[in-house]
Scaffold this motif. Structure first.
Motif, PDB file in Angstrom:
ATOM      1  N   GLU A  57       0.599  -1.183  -0.075  1.00  9.11           N
ATOM      2  CA  GLU A  57      -0.086   0.022   0.074  1.00  9.11           C
ATOM      3  C   GLU A  57       0.864   1.179   0.079  1.00  9.11           C
ATOM      4  O   GLU A  57       0.442   2.205  -0.726  1.00  9.11           O
ATOM      5  CB  GLU A  57      -0.876  -0.097   1.083  1.00  9.11           C
ATOM      6  N   ILE A  58       1.981   1.241   0.697  1.00 10.85           N
ATOM      7  CA  ILE A  58       2.938   2.563   0.828  1.00 10.85           C
ATOM      8  C   ILE A  58       3.370   2.601  -0.430  1.00 10.85           C
ATOM      9  O   ILE A  58       3.501   3.660  -1.267  1.00 10.85           O
ATOM     10  CB  ILE A  58       4.130   2.241   1.894  1.00 10.85           C
ATOM     11  N   GLY A  59       4.236   1.477  -1.077  1.00 10.32           N
ATOM     12  CA  GLY A  59       4.545   1.478  -2.468  1.00 10.32           C
ATOM     13  C   GLY A  59       3.617   2.123  -3.633  1.00 10.32           C
ATOM     14  O   GLY A  59       3.996   2.844  -4.554  1.00 10.32           O
ATOM     15  N   ALA A  60       2.277   1.644  -3.554  1.00  5.78           N
ATOM     16  CA  ALA A  60       1.121   1.986  -4.514  1.00  5.78           C
ATOM     17  C   ALA A  60       0.738   3.401  -4.123  1.00  5.78           C
ATOM     18  O   ALA A  60       0.073   4.009  -5.312  1.00  5.78           O
ATOM     19  CB  ALA A  60       0.174   1.024  -4.364  1.00  5.78           C
ATOM     20  N   SER A  61       1.166   4.188  -3.058  1.00  5.18           N
ATOM     21  CA  SER A  61       0.596   5.512  -2.619  1.00  5.18           C
ATOM     22  C   SER A  61       1.613   6.591  -3.014  1.00  5.18           C
ATOM     23  O   SER A  61       1.451   7.681  -3.009  1.00  5.18           O
ATOM     24  CB  SER A  61       0.275   5.605  -1.238  1.00  5.18           C
ATOM     25  N   VAL A  62       2.796   6.116  -2.851  1.00 12.81           N
ATOM     26  CA  VAL A  62       3.822   7.316  -2.999  1.00 12.81           C
ATOM     27  C   VAL A  62       4.918   6.785  -4.209  1.00 12.81           C
ATOM     28  O   VAL A  62       5.016   5.665  -4.438  1.00 12.81           O
ATOM     29  CB  VAL A  62       4.803   7.477  -1.771  1.00 12.81           C
ATOM     30  N   GLY A  63       5.640   7.846  -4.656  1.00 16.94           N
ATOM     31  CA  GLY A  63       6.488   7.531  -5.579  1.00 16.94           C
ATOM     32  C   GLY A  63       8.077   6.927  -5.121  1.00 16.94           C
ATOM     33  O   GLY A  63       8.770   6.246  -5.645  1.00 16.94           O
ATOM     34  N   ASN A  64       8.206   7.247  -3.614  1.00 15.08           N
ATOM     35  CA  ASN A  64       9.508   7.133  -3.094  1.00 15.08           C
ATOM     36  C   ASN A  64       9.441   6.984  -1.575  1.00 15.08           C
ATOM     37  O   ASN A  64       8.937   7.771  -1.048  1.00 15.08           O
ATOM     38  CB  ASN A  64      10.621   7.890  -3.490  1.00 15.08           C
ATOM     39  N   ALA A  65       9.771   5.816  -1.032  1.00 17.37           N
ATOM     40  CA  ALA A  65       9.605   5.412   0.319  1.00 17.37           C
ATOM     41  C   ALA A  65      10.713   4.150   0.613  1.00 17.37           C
ATOM     42  O   ALA A  65      11.024   3.413  -0.191  1.00 17.37           O
ATOM     43  CB  ALA A  65       8.203   5.200   0.635  1.00 17.37           C
ATOM     44  N   THR A  66      10.709   4.245   1.935  1.00 12.76           N
ATOM     45  CA  THR A  66      11.759   3.152   2.532  1.00 12.76           C
ATOM     46  C   THR A  66      10.811   2.544   3.590  1.00 12.76           C
ATOM     47  O   THR A  66      10.001   3.117   4.380  1.00 12.76           O
ATOM     48  CB  THR A  66      12.986   3.721   3.180  1.00 12.76           C
ATOM     49  N   VAL A  67      10.711   1.181   3.350  1.00  8.19           N
ATOM     50  CA  VAL A  67       9.995   0.383   4.385  1.00  8.19           C
ATOM     51  C   VAL A  67      11.087  -0.726   5.095  1.00  8.19           C
ATOM     52  O   VAL A  67      11.937  -1.258   4.275  1.00  8.19           O
ATOM     53  CB  VAL A  67       8.953  -0.437   3.862  1.00  8.19           C
ATOM     54  N   VAL A  68      11.164  -0.475   6.209  1.00  6.39           N
ATOM     55  CA  VAL A  68      12.028  -1.549   7.151  1.00  6.39           C
ATOM     56  C   VAL A  68      11.154  -2.406   7.736  1.00  6.39           C
ATOM     57  O   VAL A  68      10.190  -2.024   8.588  1.00  6.39           O
ATOM     58  CB  VAL A  68      12.945  -0.494   7.992  1.00  6.39           C
ATOM     59  N   LEU A  69      11.124  -3.490   7.389  1.00  9.67           N
ATOM     60  CA  LEU A  69      10.385  -4.523   7.752  1.00  9.67           C
ATOM     61  C   LEU A  69      11.039  -5.392   8.867  1.00  9.67           C
ATOM     62  O   LEU A  69      12.286  -5.715   8.493  1.00  9.67           O
ATOM     63  CB  LEU A  69      10.074  -5.665   6.621  1.00  9.67           C
ATOM     64  N   THR A  70      10.602  -5.637  10.000  1.00  7.54           N
ATOM     65  CA  THR A  70      10.982  -6.520  10.962  1.00  7.54           C
ATOM     66  C   THR A  70      10.305  -7.964  10.925  1.00  7.54           C
ATOM     67  O   THR A  70       9.131  -8.049  10.920  1.00  7.54           O
ATOM     68  CB  THR A  70      11.040  -5.871  12.502  1.00  7.54           C
ATOM     69  N   GLY A  71      11.083  -8.827  11.590  1.00  3.03           N
ATOM     70  CA  GLY A  71      10.589 -10.207  12.182  1.00  3.03           C
ATOM     71  C   GLY A  71      11.522 -10.870  12.752  1.00  3.03           C
ATOM     72  O   GLY A  71      12.686 -10.406  12.848  1.00  3.03           O
ATOM     73  N   ARG A  72      10.912 -11.991  13.600  1.00  2.42           N
ATOM     74  CA  ARG A  72      12.114 -12.707  14.590  1.00  2.42           C
ATOM     75  C   ARG A  72      12.608 -13.871  13.692  1.00  2.42           C
ATOM     76  O   ARG A  72      13.765 -14.288  14.189  1.00  2.42           O
ATOM     77  CB  ARG A  72      11.166 -13.457  15.592  1.00  2.42           C
ATOM     78  N   SER A  73      12.011 -14.106  12.413  1.00  2.00           N
ATOM     79  CA  SER A  73      12.907 -15.391  11.663  1.00  2.00           C
ATOM     80  C   SER A  73      13.611 -14.760  10.567  1.00  2.00           C
ATOM     81  O   SER A  73      13.455 -13.713  10.022  1.00  2.00           O
ATOM     82  CB  SER A  73      11.590 -16.306  11.284  1.00  2.00           C
ATOM     83  N   PRO A  74      14.742 -15.533  10.475  1.00  2.00           N
ATOM     84  CA  PRO A  74      15.343 -15.578   8.846  1.00  2.00           C
ATOM     85  C   PRO A  74      14.422 -15.481   8.000  1.00  2.00           C
ATOM     86  O   PRO A  74      13.437 -16.252   7.876  1.00  2.00           O
ATOM     87  CB  PRO A  74      16.500 -16.648   9.058  1.00  2.00           C
ATOM     88  N   LEU A  75      15.069 -15.152   6.934  1.00  3.66           N
ATOM     89  CA  LEU A  75      14.077 -15.084   5.536  1.00  3.66           C
ATOM     90  C   LEU A  75      14.300 -16.115   4.853  1.00  3.66           C
ATOM     91  O   LEU A  75      15.192 -16.811   4.702  1.00  3.66           O
ATOM     92  CB  LEU A  75      14.400 -13.835   4.710  1.00  3.66           C
ATOM     93  N   ASP A  76      13.070 -16.942   4.521  1.00  2.00           N
ATOM     94  CA  ASP A  76      13.325 -18.104   3.666  1.00  2.00           C
ATOM     95  C   ASP A  76      13.201 -17.392   1.927  1.00  2.00           C
ATOM     96  O   ASP A  76      13.004 -16.359   1.699  1.00  2.00           O
ATOM     97  CB  ASP A  76      12.229 -19.102   3.835  1.00  2.00           C
TER      98      ASP A  76
END
Length: 118
Positions: A31-50
């Protein structure tokens, strides 16, 4: 226009999304990506990425977002402090935080065992 709501997302914004590799976090990031032309999202989680999550984050990047995944447990105060420092050092000040971390342990409170309650 009457009845319209302005987007909460700002062009050039830096957003921290807890539980970001989960379904709800990725929906918010899209939604952020669809709403603005330029943004940074820092996603957090406890698990490593698969591999599947890596592909999903790469799709977000392909949409124009700057995406950073950080392993962190938001229930750990020191981990959150390190996370905030890292975001500030690498991406600048936060524009917003979306808390979407959680565990699926559906049950009525009265039926929860002590472990679920903890």
């Amino acid at each position: 226009l009457p009845g319209t709501v302005a987007s909460p997302w700002q062009d050039g914004g830096v957003y921290l999304i807890t539980g970001g590799a989960g379904g709800l976090g990725r929906i918010v990031a899209r939604e952020i990506g669809a709403s603005v032309g330029n943004a940074t999202v820092v996603l957090t989680g406890r698990s490593p990425l698969d591999e599947q999550r890596r592909r999903e984050l790469n799709a977000l990047r392909a949409s124009g977002l700057t995406v950073d995944y950080q392993r962190a447990d938001v229930a750990d105060r020191n981990a959150v402090a390190r996370l905030f420092d890292d975001v500030a050092d690498n991406h600048g000040p936060l524009t917003g935080i979306v808390h979407s971390a959680g565990l699926v342990a559906d049950n009525y409170l009265i039926r929860k065992d002590p472990e679920e309650l903890a």
